[in-house]
Motif scaffolding. Structure first.
Motif, PDB file in Angstrom:
ATOM      1  N   GLU A 564       0.836  -1.141  -0.008  1.00  0.00           N
ATOM      2  CA  GLU A 564       0.062   0.085   0.059  1.00  0.00           C
ATOM      3  C   GLU A 564       0.709   1.273  -0.113  1.00  0.00           C
ATOM      4  O   GLU A 564       0.740   2.511  -0.503  1.00  0.00           O
ATOM      5  CB  GLU A 564      -0.971  -0.084   1.365  1.00  0.00           C
ATOM      6  N   LEU A 588      -0.465  -8.259  -7.210  1.00  0.00           N
ATOM      7  CA  LEU A 588      -1.303  -7.707  -6.271  1.00  0.00           C
ATOM      8  C   LEU A 588      -2.724  -7.993  -6.109  1.00  0.00           C
ATOM      9  O   LEU A 588      -3.271  -8.500  -5.269  1.00  0.00           O
ATOM     10  CB  LEU A 588      -1.434  -6.327  -6.510  1.00  0.00           C
ATOM     11  N   SER A 594      -5.827  -8.634  -3.529  1.00  0.00           N
ATOM     12  CA  SER A 594      -6.162  -6.942  -3.298  1.00  0.00           C
ATOM     13  C   SER A 594      -7.721  -6.877  -3.743  1.00  0.00           C
ATOM     14  O   SER A 594      -8.124  -7.322  -4.728  1.00  0.00           O
ATOM     15  CB  SER A 594      -5.240  -6.095  -4.017  1.00  0.00           C
ATOM     16  N   GLU A 596      -8.547  -3.347  -3.876  1.00  0.00           N
ATOM     17  CA  GLU A 596      -8.569  -2.003  -4.042  1.00  0.00           C
ATOM     18  C   GLU A 596      -9.015  -2.101  -6.014  1.00  0.00           C
ATOM     19  O   GLU A 596      -8.781  -2.528  -6.360  1.00  0.00           O
ATOM     20  CB  GLU A 596      -7.305  -1.522  -3.968  1.00  0.00           C
TER      21      GLU A 596
END
Length: 833
Positions: A564, A588, A594, A596
């Motif tokens: 991050e 990721l 992840s 995000e």
């Protein structure tokens, strides 16, 4: 043999007059501390004092002599120092005399009819207020036991034996006796007798001596000195001694035997003959804590033991290492603890160097480690190994006939290499221990050089890959001289100079100058990926990724830093390395899971860019489909976190029609998705598969609507009539028949949709019949359960006071109970629940 364990010294020589020649003067001997008692002819006892005991030239000074006035020979004497008594057996009687005045003790009357006696030496050594005296009576097979005090003795008991004992020794409550035909052990407290082995009385002298700690020495069969414990076992191997042994005594760790022409000294440790002392017409032996006394007819000799340190030193000078080590172990209990440890260290060092020069490397290593030898003492012996901290002075004396490794390295290199391998094993064994605590640099620098000279690359890398104390100023030029650049990088790394380490490895990868590690690039990537600080990563990232993006991306994906905190910087840097950026984003999203939205959206747009780049180059469609496009399509279907509007901007208007359809479907625009697949992609199978995929998990009405929408798209274009017909024929069960009939053009003939109509009607009839069948099965099951309930509740029920409800556990009461379908007696309210 040539080993000196005892040094004989003349103590006393009695002069002989003309009338005394041919007569035996000395009959028996006793020593108590400095007091020497000699029993002579005509019952004369002589008291002398030893001067300077334990030194060469031992002499005596006569104090007193006394004639006992008894007839017969004086055969035994025993001093009891703590009682000041001297017990003398003369003429078949035991009398007690004062040790210094030689006056008869009046309170201790004579004990008559005694052939021999013995005293429990354990009580003598502990200086008890009394001692047990064991006498063998002139009567056959009788042993009398007395307790001797200062002013009296008490007769405790008599022991009758089946045979007459010849000799006897005592240790505590155990009597060890040699009889006419056998040796036995007898416990005079419990009365238990244990037979040992036969006694060859006609061939050899009967010998039984107490050695101490519950152990006895016996003259065993076949001229063997046997050691037997009070339990009848043997903890030592027998000692082979010659025939005609007159007497034997143990003076740990040696065993002395007496013959008419002298003495033999045997080791109780290895049972070998160590020393021979020539004497003539010897008569007896006497062992004392300070040494051994030997007497002849007119002479008394003291055999003073040579100090263990001197004996061991002499053995080491003769390179008799095994004997020296055994002797050291044998005298352990005779030396103070600190003195023994100091001697043990010195002996181990000297023995280790002797074994080293003999080429016995395994034993040498163990001994040198045990002796805590300074590693520099050994390192200095090797050519080219100069001390790091100035001139070194050896502390240990040189070994006789020591091998010259300087000459050996030139004359016999294979043998010299064995010496090098020994040094490696030794330094490796002591490395990190207290033995090399102050000399880590010397030891590690020597190991580094040895690994290079021997050519053991694996050991060199292992040494430098771990914590080491190699001196950089000495080791770096040596590794550069021998072109061990990969090892040089490890040396820099182990000393915290990471930048120099990576730069050294980069030179190897660029110039290929060190074949010891062909995958230097992979090692650099692994090393950088393990860095906690990203400063070094950024410094060498361009060089790593320019060589191989697929491998080099590990310096970002395997880093210890939190993703991050570095995501923005990593993406900005990786934009110039598209393949590495894609692998980074996949790590990721797929690896770290992840959620995000920014990362998912960026991965989708990156997939899109790669796919468009592949299509723009004219790459084979199947190859693109099976790699990046397949990943993109799967990601668009499965990921719920990306921004579909942003991705759609990148896809709309391109050749990625299937991906555009997936994005329309994600927004609920299924008709637009079908329009794209049919009109732009012109992939009818993809459109049909899209309907099936979207229908999964939805209601039948939604599925029918989706297929009807695709049909309408086909019907809107006259060129797609055949596609519409194929859709109906392949998926008849997916349509609602009424809706299709209302949608189809009136110009279509019955023959054109005949197959569809036939399949649809058959499907409708099948579903209706299956519905009726399911209804009938349910009705039958209901009737069966109802009949079972009626049978269970119709009959009479006998309820006793002890019966309880089988659900709630309370007593059943009338009429608040009934029988369940399972036959259980339960309360009504329990049935309802």
């Amino acid at each position: 043999m040539s080993h000196i364990a005892f040094r004989p010294t003349l103590v006393l020589r009695q002069s002989m007059t003309g009338t005394e020649k041919g007569k035996a003067c000395i009959q028996c001997l006793e020593v108590c501390g400095k007091n020497l008692y000699i029993g002579g002819k005509d019952s004369v006892i002589q008291h002398c004092v030893l001067l300077d005991p334990g030194k060469p030239g031992l002499a005596v000074q006569e104090v007193k002599s006394r004639s006992l006035g008894a007839k017969g020979l004086m055969s035994q004497m025993k001093g009891l120092p703590f009682l000041n008594h001297l017990l003398i057996l003369c003429g078949g009687s035991i009398s007690a005399y004062h040790m210094f005045s030689l006056e008869l003790v009046p309170t201790l009357p004579k004990i008559n009819n005694v052939s021999s006696f013995t005293v429990d030496d354990t009580a003598v050594l502990t200086q008890s207020i009394s001692v047990e005296l064991f006498t063998m009576s002139s009567k056959k097979g009788v042993i009398s036991i007395y307790r001797v005090f200062m002013d009296k003795w008490e007769r405790l008991r008599e022991v009758s034996l089946p045979q007459e004992p010849l000799v006897m020794a005592v240790d505590g409550t155990c009597l060890c006796m040699a009889m006419n035909k056998k040796h036995v052990l007898y416990d005079h407290k419990s009365g238990v007798t244990l037979d040992l082995f036969p006694q060859e009385s006609s061939k050899q002298m009967a010998i039984v001596k107490a050695v101490g700690n519950g152990e006895f020495l016996l003259n065993g069969p076949g001229s063997l000195g046997m050691f037997v414990t009070r339990y009848g076992t043997s903890n030592r191997p027998p000692v082979p001694w010659p025939e005609g042994v007159l007497a034997a005594v143990a003076h740990l760790p040696y065993l002395l035997t007496l013959q008419s022409d002298g003495l033999n000294v045997y080791s109780m440790l290895d049972q070998h003959l160590k020393q021979t002392i020539s004497m003539h017409r010897t008569k007896g032996l006497l062992s004392t804590p300070d040494g051994v006394f030997v007497f002849t007819e007119r002479e008394v000799y003291n055999l003073s033991p040579v100090p263990p340190e001197d004996q061991i030193e002499a053995l080491l000078q003769d390179e008799r290492v095994d004997e020296a080590l055994k002797l050291l172990q044998g005298v352990k209990n005779q030396l103070p603890k600190d003195a023994y440890k100091s001697l043990q260290k010195l002996v181990a060092c000297a023995a280790g160097f002797i074994k080293f020069n003999q080429g016995c490397f395994s034993e040498a290593k163990d001994l040198l480690i045990k002796g805590a030898v300074d590693p520099r003492e050994i390192i200095r012996l090797y050519p080219g190994f100069a001390p790091l901290g100035g001139e070194f002075k050896a502390q240990l004396p040189a070994v006789f006939n020591a091998i010259d490794l300087h000459l050996l390295s030139q004359a016999d290199h294979p043998t010299f290499q064995r010496f090098q391998e020994f040094l490696v094993e030794f330094l490796t064994a002591v490395r990190g221990t207290a033995q090399s605590h102050s000399w880590e640099q010397e030891a590690d620098c020597a190991l580094l050089r040895l690994h290079v000279e021997i050519g053991d690359e694996a050991a060199l890398i292992q040494l430098l890959s771990s914590l080491n104390h190699c001196l950089l100023s000495a080791s770096v030029p040596y590794l550069e001289q021998h072109e061990r650049f990969f090892a040089l990088g490890l040396l820099y790394q182990s000393h915290g100079e990471d930048e120099k380490a990576v730069q050294t490895w980069m030179n190897i990868a660029d110039l290929h100058t060190d074949p010891s590690n062909p995958n230097v690039y992979g090692h650099i990537v692994t090393f950088l990926s393990q860095q906690k600080s990203r400063k070094l990563v950024w410094q060498f990232a361009d060089w790593v990724l320019q060589r191989n993006q697929e491998v080099g991306i590990q310096i970002f994906t395997e880093t210890a830093d939190s993703q991050e905190t570095v995501f923005e910087d990593d993406v900005k840097f990786l934009t110039k390395y598209p393949k590495a950026l894609l692998l980074y984003l996949e790590h990721l999203v797929n690896g770290l899971k992840s959620r995000e939205e920014k990362q998912h959206t960026l991965l989708a747009t990156t997939y899109t860019a790669h796919a468009l780049r592949a299509l723009g180059r004219g790459d084979n469609w199947d190859v693109a489909e099976s790699t990046t496009r397949r990943k993109l399509q799967q990601f668009l279907r499965e990921s719920p976190f990306y921004d579909s509007a942003q991705v759609k901007e990148a896809v709309v208007g391109t050749a990625l029609h299937l991906e555009e359809a997936i994005l329309h479907g994600r927004s609920g625009e299924h008709e637009k998705a079908l329009q794209v697949l049919v009109k732009e992609a012109k992939d009818h199978q993809a459109a049909e598969d899209y309907c099936k995929m979207v229908s999964t998990g939805r209601s039948r009405e939604d599925s029918q609507w989706l297929f009807l929408t695709l049909l309408k798209v086909y019907l809107a274009s006259p060129q797609l009539v055949i596609a519409a017909v194929d859709l109906l024929n392949r998926n008849a069960t997916a349509f609602d028949l009424v809706d299709v009939l209302q949608t189809l053009p009136s110009s279509w003939s019955l023959q054109l949709v005949g197959r569809f109509l036939s399949d649809s009607v058959r499907w409708i009839i099948h579903n209706r019949r299956m519905g009726h069948l399911e209804k009938s099965v349910i009705q039958v099951e209901h009737l069966r359960l109802k009949a079972t309930w009626i049978r269970a509740t119709r009959g009479m029920i006998k309820v006793e006071r002890s019966q309880i409800c089988q659900r709630c556990g309370r007593l059943l009461t009338e009429p608040t109970f009934l029988r369940s379908l399972k036959g259980e007696l339960i309360h009504i309210h329990c049935r309802r629940t």
